[in-house]
Design a protein around this motif. Sequence first.
Motif, PDB file in Angstrom:
ATOM      1  N   VAL A   1       6.761 -30.458 -36.640  1.00  0.00           N
ATOM      2  CA  VAL A   1       6.867 -31.619 -35.915  1.00  0.00           C
ATOM      3  C   VAL A   1       6.941 -31.327 -34.393  1.00  0.00           C
ATOM      4  O   VAL A   1       8.013 -31.121 -33.968  1.00  0.00           O
ATOM      5  N   TRP A   2       5.962 -31.119 -33.746  1.00  0.00           N
ATOM      6  CA  TRP A   2       5.930 -30.924 -32.417  1.00  0.00           C
ATOM      7  C   TRP A   2       5.614 -32.268 -31.604  1.00  0.00           C
ATOM      8  O   TRP A   2       4.895 -33.106 -32.117  1.00  0.00           O
ATOM      9  N   PRO A   3       6.041 -32.227 -30.328  1.00  0.00           N
ATOM     10  CA  PRO A   3       5.846 -33.492 -29.532  1.00  0.00           C
ATOM     11  C   PRO A   3       4.384 -33.640 -29.410  1.00  0.00           C
ATOM     12  O   PRO A   3       3.539 -32.577 -29.360  1.00  0.00           O
ATOM     13  N   ASN A   4       3.897 -34.788 -29.269  1.00  0.00           N
ATOM     14  CA  ASN A   4       2.388 -35.350 -29.188  1.00  0.00           C
ATOM     15  C   ASN A   4       1.734 -34.621 -27.863  1.00  0.00           C
ATOM     16  O   ASN A   4       0.709 -33.953 -28.047  1.00  0.00           O
ATOM     17  N   GLU A   5       2.626 -34.314 -26.968  1.00  0.00           N
ATOM     18  CA  GLU A   5       1.992 -33.694 -25.552  1.00  0.00           C
ATOM     19  C   GLU A   5       1.486 -32.174 -25.983  1.00  0.00           C
ATOM     20  O   GLU A   5       0.478 -31.687 -25.672  1.00  0.00           O
ATOM     21  N   VAL A   6       2.281 -31.584 -26.923  1.00  0.00           N
ATOM     22  CA  VAL A   6       2.042 -30.251 -27.397  1.00  0.00           C
ATOM     23  C   VAL A   6       0.576 -30.250 -28.095  1.00  0.00           C
ATOM     24  O   VAL A   6      -0.270 -29.355 -27.678  1.00  0.00           O
ATOM     25  N   PHE A   7       0.548 -31.125 -28.921  1.00  0.00           N
ATOM     26  CA  PHE A   7      -0.958 -31.161 -29.784  1.00  0.00           C
ATOM     27  C   PHE A   7      -1.994 -31.591 -28.810  1.00  0.00           C
ATOM     28  O   PHE A   7      -2.947 -30.979 -29.007  1.00  0.00           O
ATOM     29  N   ASP A   8      -1.744 -32.386 -27.906  1.00  0.00           N
ATOM     30  CA  ASP A   8      -2.729 -32.784 -26.913  1.00  0.00           C
ATOM     31  C   ASP A   8      -3.303 -31.624 -26.209  1.00  0.00           C
ATOM     32  O   ASP A   8      -4.556 -31.600 -25.957  1.00  0.00           O
ATOM     33  N   ILE A   9      -2.374 -30.766 -25.756  1.00  0.00           N
ATOM     34  CA  ILE A   9      -2.989 -29.769 -24.865  1.00  0.00           C
ATOM     35  C   ILE A   9      -3.519 -28.600 -25.804  1.00  0.00           C
ATOM     36  O   ILE A   9      -4.759 -28.173 -25.333  1.00  0.00           O
ATOM     37  N   VAL A  10      -2.938 -28.267 -26.948  1.00  0.00           N
ATOM     38  CA  VAL A  10      -3.457 -27.392 -27.886  1.00  0.00           C
ATOM     39  C   VAL A  10      -5.071 -27.842 -28.361  1.00  0.00           C
ATOM     40  O   VAL A  10      -5.925 -27.036 -28.523  1.00  0.00           O
ATOM     41  N   GLU A  11      -5.191 -29.174 -28.586  1.00  0.00           N
ATOM     42  CA  GLU A  11      -6.503 -29.713 -28.933  1.00  0.00           C
ATOM     43  C   GLU A  11      -7.574 -29.529 -27.875  1.00  0.00           C
ATOM     44  O   GLU A  11      -8.602 -29.211 -28.271  1.00  0.00           O
ATOM     45  N   LYS A  12      -7.030 -29.841 -26.739  1.00  0.00           N
ATOM     46  CA  LYS A  12      -7.917 -29.394 -25.632  1.00  0.00           C
ATOM     47  C   LYS A  12      -8.490 -28.096 -25.542  1.00  0.00           C
ATOM     48  O   LYS A  12      -9.502 -27.830 -25.192  1.00  0.00           O
ATOM     49  N   ALA A  13      -7.646 -27.272 -25.842  1.00  0.00           N
ATOM     50  CA  ALA A  13      -7.757 -25.652 -25.697  1.00  0.00           C
ATOM     51  C   ALA A  13      -8.875 -25.422 -26.767  1.00  0.00           C
ATOM     52  O   ALA A  13     -10.034 -24.845 -26.694  1.00  0.00           O
ATOM     53  N   PHE A  14      -8.684 -26.127 -28.074  1.00  0.00           N
ATOM     54  CA  PHE A  14      -9.767 -25.615 -28.974  1.00  0.00           C
ATOM     55  C   PHE A  14     -11.158 -26.446 -28.933  1.00  0.00           C
ATOM     56  O   PHE A  14     -12.017 -26.059 -29.258  1.00  0.00           O
ATOM     57  N   GLU A  15     -10.932 -27.491 -27.982  1.00  0.00           N
ATOM     58  CA  GLU A  15     -12.248 -28.109 -27.669  1.00  0.00           C
ATOM     59  C   GLU A  15     -13.251 -27.176 -26.722  1.00  0.00           C
ATOM     60  O   GLU A  15     -14.330 -27.319 -26.938  1.00  0.00           O
TER      61      GLU A  15
ATOM     62  N   GLN B   1       3.524 -21.407 -28.367  1.00  0.00           N
ATOM     63  CA  GLN B   1       3.332 -21.046 -26.929  1.00  0.00           C
ATOM     64  C   GLN B   1       3.385 -22.245 -25.902  1.00  0.00           C
ATOM     65  O   GLN B   1       4.139 -22.230 -25.099  1.00  0.00           O
ATOM     66  N   THR B   2       2.876 -23.264 -26.445  1.00  0.00           N
ATOM     67  CA  THR B   2       2.825 -24.443 -25.492  1.00  0.00           C
ATOM     68  C   THR B   2       4.166 -25.157 -25.493  1.00  0.00           C
ATOM     69  O   THR B   2       4.705 -25.330 -24.269  1.00  0.00           O
ATOM     70  N   ASN B   3       4.812 -25.354 -26.394  1.00  0.00           N
ATOM     71  CA  ASN B   3       6.173 -25.674 -26.321  1.00  0.00           C
ATOM     72  C   ASN B   3       7.123 -24.695 -25.591  1.00  0.00           C
ATOM     73  O   ASN B   3       7.993 -25.459 -24.851  1.00  0.00           O
ATOM     74  N   LYS B   4       7.050 -23.561 -25.642  1.00  0.00           N
ATOM     75  CA  LYS B   4       7.852 -22.890 -24.951  1.00  0.00           C
ATOM     76  C   LYS B   4       7.503 -22.840 -23.394  1.00  0.00           C
ATOM     77  O   LYS B   4       8.453 -23.122 -22.501  1.00  0.00           O
ATOM     78  N   MET B   5       6.301 -22.915 -23.034  1.00  0.00           N
ATOM     79  CA  MET B   5       5.949 -22.887 -21.890  1.00  0.00           C
ATOM     80  C   MET B   5       6.289 -24.499 -21.128  1.00  0.00           C
ATOM     81  O   MET B   5       6.796 -24.575 -19.970  1.00  0.00           O
ATOM     82  N   ARG B   6       6.338 -25.430 -22.062  1.00  0.00           N
ATOM     83  CA  ARG B   6       6.610 -26.643 -21.600  1.00  0.00           C
ATOM     84  C   ARG B   6       8.313 -26.769 -21.399  1.00  0.00           C
ATOM     85  O   ARG B   6       8.559 -27.281 -20.276  1.00  0.00           O
ATOM     86  N   LEU B   7       8.976 -26.085 -22.144  1.00  0.00           N
ATOM     87  CA  LEU B   7      10.391 -26.018 -21.835  1.00  0.00           C
ATOM     88  C   LEU B   7      10.721 -25.226 -20.494  1.00  0.00           C
ATOM     89  O   LEU B   7      11.693 -25.454 -19.904  1.00  0.00           O
ATOM     90  N   ASP B   8       9.637 -24.344 -20.271  1.00  0.00           N
ATOM     91  CA  ASP B   8       9.941 -23.506 -19.028  1.00  0.00           C
ATOM     92  C   ASP B   8       9.509 -24.218 -17.636  1.00  0.00           C
ATOM     93  O   ASP B   8       9.678 -23.597 -16.685  1.00  0.00           O
ATOM     94  N   GLY B   9       8.927 -25.488 -17.993  1.00  0.00           N
ATOM     95  CA  GLY B   9       8.734 -26.291 -16.764  1.00  0.00           C
ATOM     96  C   GLY B   9       7.240 -26.087 -16.323  1.00  0.00           C
ATOM     97  O   GLY B   9       6.650 -26.619 -15.251  1.00  0.00           O
ATOM     98  N   ASP B  10       6.300 -25.263 -17.223  1.00  0.00           N
ATOM     99  CA  ASP B  10       5.049 -25.124 -16.836  1.00  0.00           C
ATOM    100  C   ASP B  10       4.228 -26.439 -16.872  1.00  0.00           C
ATOM    101  O   ASP B  10       4.392 -27.178 -17.666  1.00  0.00           O
ATOM    102  N   SER B  11       3.086 -26.589 -15.856  1.00  0.00           N
ATOM    103  CA  SER B  11       2.466 -27.755 -15.681  1.00  0.00           C
ATOM    104  C   SER B  11       1.304 -27.807 -16.874  1.00  0.00           C
ATOM    105  O   SER B  11       1.088 -26.765 -17.689  1.00  0.00           O
ATOM    106  N   ALA B  12       0.880 -28.928 -17.503  1.00  0.00           N
ATOM    107  CA  ALA B  12      -0.007 -29.023 -18.587  1.00  0.00           C
ATOM    108  C   ALA B  12      -1.357 -28.150 -18.158  1.00  0.00           C
ATOM    109  O   ALA B  12      -1.880 -27.412 -18.950  1.00  0.00           O
ATOM    110  N   ASP B  13      -1.678 -28.340 -16.973  1.00  0.00           N
ATOM    111  CA  ASP B  13      -2.954 -27.452 -16.547  1.00  0.00           C
ATOM    112  C   ASP B  13      -2.839 -25.835 -16.551  1.00  0.00           C
ATOM    113  O   ASP B  13      -3.595 -25.263 -17.184  1.00  0.00           O
TER     114      ASP B  13
END
Length: 335
Positions: free
Chosen positions: A272-286, A303-315
């Motif tokens: 159960v990851w936040p939707n924001e995590v799945f959205d970014i991962v899906e874009k990467a697979f696209e 990796q996405t969730n870790k970077m999200r917690l560290d404050g990295d931007s979606a881009d």
Amino acid sequence: MTAKHSAAKTNSYAQQLEQLKNKESHLLKEVGDQWQTPTPLFWGINAKFGPFVHDVFTDGHNSKCPNFYTAEDNALVQDWTKDFAGGVGFANPPYSRPCLDDDNQAITGMRNIIAKAMAEREKGAKFVFAIKCAPSEVWWPEHADHVCFVRGRISFDLPTWFIPANEKQEASSAGFGMAIVVFDKNWTGERMSYISRDALVKQGQMLLDMIESTAKSQGYTSSSIENRPDNSKKGERIASSQIDIEEQISRHEKQTVNEPEQTAETIKSKFVWPNEVFDIVEKAFELHPDKISNYRQRTLCEQTNKMRLDGDSADDILTELTAMLAKCEPIGEVA
């Protein structure tokens, strides 16, 4: 959780605290030095300065760490350096007037507490205090290794045993300024810093959400004294049910031994990851549709969730994931 001494000698301070906890109802003025650190705030501090392994001052039921001292233990006579075992301790110290235990040893009083802290620091103990921001007080730890001033007033929580005597016994939201003080003689960072209260609480809540989601995804259950039978009286203390965690883990392992290959949808429902995590991962697979696999999806979500917690931007996160996928071999022909 484990208290330091299960057979610790009691003292008048501990006895008075126990009597207070067992009263049928309470007034706010009786809470005294038993206000508790808000859980999201604690986890935010833990993320920045922890992980914490020992709670120095507790009432026996409000510990934030696996190990802790109680009023019966009297933290000021314990060997913090030995008990922390190289880990980092945490304390929201009591601010009541100096009080002695039955052996005439100090048990409270900020001057006594700070003196003990400095002595343990010299022995090699590492710990973090969440204290009132009051540099003008005589006890202020001006020789601490780092002071992080929190921007924004902090409202502390009532203890879980507090039963309001009437509707007027509601905690004020006014709060007060707080500082996070680090005692570590090997500290090499700056002496002072600032951090937003909201940033700490936000990060702490994110960690709590992750913990809850992971527990639910693994089938673990939680228990609380708030889960009372419908016929229990107001304020009645109901013992929490004992949870056999080892049994749950064993059951989970048996269920997953022959677990079939999972689809993207089952992964999404189980982890159960936040939707924001799945959205970014899906874009990467696209951008790399020929490199999709269940394992890679889980890896990129972590990796996405870790970077999200560290404050990295979606881009920035998307750029990192794309680079990771670029190094992977294609799974097969894309339909």
